[in-house]
Structures are given as structure tokens and as C-alpha cells.
Design a protein around this motif. Structure first.
Motif, PDB file in Angstrom:
ATOM      1  N   ASN A 125     -12.064   7.939   3.682  1.00 43.78           N
ATOM      2  CA  ASN A 125     -10.955   7.561   3.135  1.00 43.78           C
ATOM      3  C   ASN A 125      -9.880   6.923   3.966  1.00 43.78           C
ATOM      4  O   ASN A 125      -9.384   6.051   3.541  1.00 43.78           O
ATOM      5  CB  ASN A 125     -10.754   8.015   1.769  1.00 43.78           C
TER       6      ASN A 125
ATOM      7  N   ILE B 274      -8.417   3.606   4.701  1.00 44.19           N
ATOM      8  CA  ILE B 274      -6.451   3.312   4.102  1.00 44.19           C
ATOM      9  C   ILE B 274      -6.040   3.487   5.858  1.00 44.19           C
ATOM     10  O   ILE B 274      -4.711   2.348   5.607  1.00 44.19           O
ATOM     11  CB  ILE B 274      -6.605   4.226   3.608  1.00 44.19           C
TER      12      ILE B 274
ATOM     13  N   THR C 212     -12.503   6.784  -3.869  1.00 46.38           N
ATOM     14  CA  THR C 212     -12.098   6.564  -2.535  1.00 46.38           C
ATOM     15  C   THR C 212     -10.753   5.970  -2.289  1.00 46.38           C
ATOM     16  O   THR C 212     -10.343   5.484  -1.586  1.00 46.38           O
ATOM     17  CB  THR C 212     -12.930   5.006  -2.822  1.00 46.38           C
ATOM     18  N   ARG C 213      -9.641   6.348  -3.867  1.00 52.20           N
ATOM     19  CA  ARG C 213      -8.282   6.604  -3.269  1.00 52.20           C
ATOM     20  C   ARG C 213      -7.508   8.315  -2.921  1.00 52.20           C
ATOM     21  O   ARG C 213      -6.565   8.015  -3.000  1.00 52.20           O
ATOM     22  CB  ARG C 213      -7.264   6.234  -4.232  1.00 52.20           C
TER      23      ARG C 213
ATOM     24  N   GLU D 185      -3.983  -0.361  -5.451  1.00 47.13           N
ATOM     25  CA  GLU D 185      -2.898  -0.020  -3.724  1.00 47.13           C
ATOM     26  C   GLU D 185      -2.425   1.450  -3.540  1.00 47.13           C
ATOM     27  O   GLU D 185      -1.495   1.506  -2.483  1.00 47.13           O
ATOM     28  CB  GLU D 185      -2.231  -1.136  -3.659  1.00 47.13           C
TER      29      GLU D 185
ATOM     30  N   TYR E 261      -2.771   5.075  -3.461  1.00 51.21           N
ATOM     31  CA  TYR E 261      -3.523   6.023  -2.797  1.00 51.21           C
ATOM     32  C   TYR E 261      -2.777   7.731  -2.701  1.00 51.21           C
ATOM     33  O   TYR E 261      -1.452   7.529  -2.877  1.00 51.21           O
ATOM     34  CB  TYR E 261      -4.293   5.942  -1.318  1.00 51.21           C
TER      35      TYR E 261
ATOM     36  N   LYS F 133       0.871  -1.237   0.158  1.00 49.56           N
ATOM     37  CA  LYS F 133       0.150  -0.181   0.191  1.00 49.56           C
ATOM     38  C   LYS F 133       1.071   1.210   0.116  1.00 49.56           C
ATOM     39  O   LYS F 133       1.569   1.100   0.198  1.00 49.56           O
ATOM     40  CB  LYS F 133      -0.652   0.097   1.046  1.00 49.56           C
TER      41      LYS F 133
END
Length: 283
Positions: free
Chosen positions: A273, A277, A231-232, A197, A199, A169
Motif C-alpha cells: 500500500n 500510495i 488496500t487503503r 481517495e 487513506y 488524495k
């Protein structure tokens, strides 16, 4: 008042920590660093105006780079709000594994940062660094990537690394340091958004323009959203460095009022988010 998880906060403890970067003669060479050369603690986040700060992610601030767990010890003793820690960890050090094991003993740890900046291409192309990043992936820890995405060599190296470590991530700091909405940065964002993965945090505007405005920042944020999806992407403050341009309250005023997000967009960008995350336990 909007509930906010601020995913990019630095707290300073100048009595016990090092913070050499805040002193004159060290990078970044800002003439106004003295404005933030003081201690900041969790209570300073209460001055957020229209934002109700219900949690935060603390990003390493140079407390003690030789013993990075000392920063987490201090945070876990003093912070009351729900928070997660991104610790300093040197990707180029032979002691990486040793330091990682010690950091894993802290409940707030969720990832690490090693500022890449102009060395990004060289560092991310090093096979030893790749092995260390794989250790982060194996431990389900986040890698915070601070680098300049207008630099095509840097963005290609980051993309290649993520191709080899698809489960790692990666959170890009400060929107990839764009001075403005330009073709090089846009190309990098489009390239990196293909990695599920990866962000991105939108913050740090004051580092490149002390007079930044919502009008200037929103097109950059909107492009990131179009590429990464809602969403990222996260909105963040970079407090207290943000105070080189405006108050903490004014940062959130610009995000929450002046940028005029739709309700569901705003909730994702400022709360949902970051909660997902960074694995924050907040209802």
C-alpha cells in the motif's frame, strides 16, 4: 525478515534545522521530549529488528517552516534508501502558491502536511484553504491530514472538503488520534471511508499512551481495515517520536509478530500500500 516501507518517519538535523517544537515551552508539552532531542539520520532505521526497511516516507519535522524546501534539500543530499518527502506547507499562508512551486523542484516531493489538530474545522472550512488544496489536487500531490477524528466537527469538515475535491488524495495521520476504540472515532472513520481517495496510516500510539501495546492497538487498526478495506490502510512507526514508548525494533515486533496478520494482509499493510500510495519505485 519482512520487507517494510515505513510511511511515517521523521529525521532530525539539529545542527542546521530549527525544530523549535522539541524545545521546552512549545507544544506538544511532553515532559519527556528531551529523550528524542538529538539528530536522527537514515542509518537509525537499520535498528528495526525483524523488519527489513527497504524504503520510507519522510514527514516534515519542523526543519525550517519559513523555507520548507531546506528540509528536502538536506534529505536528498544524505538519504540513500528509496524515499518520498511530505513537506511542510502552511495552508493559511498567502505564500502557499509561491512555496509550492519551489517545493515542486524536488524529486522526492510527493505531498505536503499542515498539522490541523484542534484547528481542523476552522481551517478546512476556509474557502481560501479549499483553493490551495485544489492546487495540490491539480498537481497530483498528497495532503497529509493530522487531526482528531473523535471531533465530529473536524471529521465533517474533512469529509465536506473531500466531497468538493474528489481527486485529492488525503492520507489521515496517526489513525485519526484515537485514545481508544470509541463511538465518535468509529463514526468518523466510517464517514471518511466512503471517499475513495482517502487513506489512513496507523501510527503515533505513543503520543497518547506511552505504554501502548499490540493488544490495545490492533482492534483500532482492524476497525480501520474493515471500513477502508485492506488496500487503503498502512502501518507506520512515527519514528523517532515512537521511541518515547519503545525502540524502533519493538514497534515492528508488535506489528509483525504480536499482531499476527495473515501473510497477504501483512504484505499490504507494511509494503504494497505504501509503495502504491506514495509512488515508490521498489521491486
Amino acid at each position: 525478515m519482512s520487507r517494510v516501507i515505513d510511511p511515517h518517519v521523521h529525521l532530525f538535523n539539529l545542527e542546521d534545522g530549527d525544530y523549535h517544537w522539541l524545545q521546552e515551552g512549545y507544544e506538544p508539552e511532553w515532559s519527556d521530549k528531551n529523550k528524542i532531542r538529538r539528530s536522527y539520520n537514515e542509518s537509525d532505521l537499520n535498528q528495526s529488528g525483524s523488519a527489513d526497511i527497504v524504503g520510507f516516507v519522510h514527514i516534515e519535522a519542523g526543519f525550517d517552516n519559513s523555507s520548507p524546501w531546506r528540509e528536502l534539500e538536506w534529505l536528498e543530499r544524505h538519504c540513500k534508501l528509496p524515499f518520498r518527502s511530505i513537506a511542510y506547507l502552511d495552508l493559511t499562508s498567502d505564500r502557499f502558491g509561491e512555496h509550492l512551486e519551489k517545493l515542486k523542484g524536488f524529486t522526492s516531493l510527493v505531498g505536503v502536511r499542515y498539522i490541523l489538530d484542534n484547528a481542523a474545522q476552522e481551517v478546512l472550512s476556509d474557502p481560501n484553504v479549499l483553493k490551495r488544496l485544489e492546487m495540490l489536487s491539480d498537481n497530483q500531490l498528497v495532503f497529509e491530514a493530522q487531526l482528531s477524528l473523535p471531533d465530529q466537527g473536524a471529521s465533517c469538515a474533512l469529509a465536506d472538503m473531500m466531497q468538493q475535491l474528489p481527486n485529492l488524495k488525503v492520507v489521515i495521520n496517526h489513525c485519526g488520534s484515537p485514545l481508544q476504540l470509541n463511538e465518535q472515532w468509529m463514526h468518523s472513520i466510517t464517514r471518511l471511508a466512503h471517499h475513495p481517495e482517502c487513506y489512513i496510516k496507523c501510527s503515533g500510539w505513543e503520543m497518547f499512551n506511552r505504554d501502548w501495546s499490540a493488544e490495545q492497538a490492533k482492534p483500532i487498526i482492524s476497525f480501520a481495515i474493515r471500513q477502508f478495506g485492506l488496500t487503503r490502510v498502512m502501518l507506520a512507526s512515527n519514528f523517532p517520536v515512537s521511541e518515547l514508548a519503545c525502540t524502533y525494533a519493538e514497534v515492528w515486533q508488535r506489528y509483525l509478530k504480536e499482531m499476527k496478520w495473515k501473510g497477504f494482509e501483512k504484505d499490504m499493510l507494511i509494503f504494497e500500500n505504501a509503495k502504491r500510495i506514495y509512488q515508490l519505485d521498489i521491486e
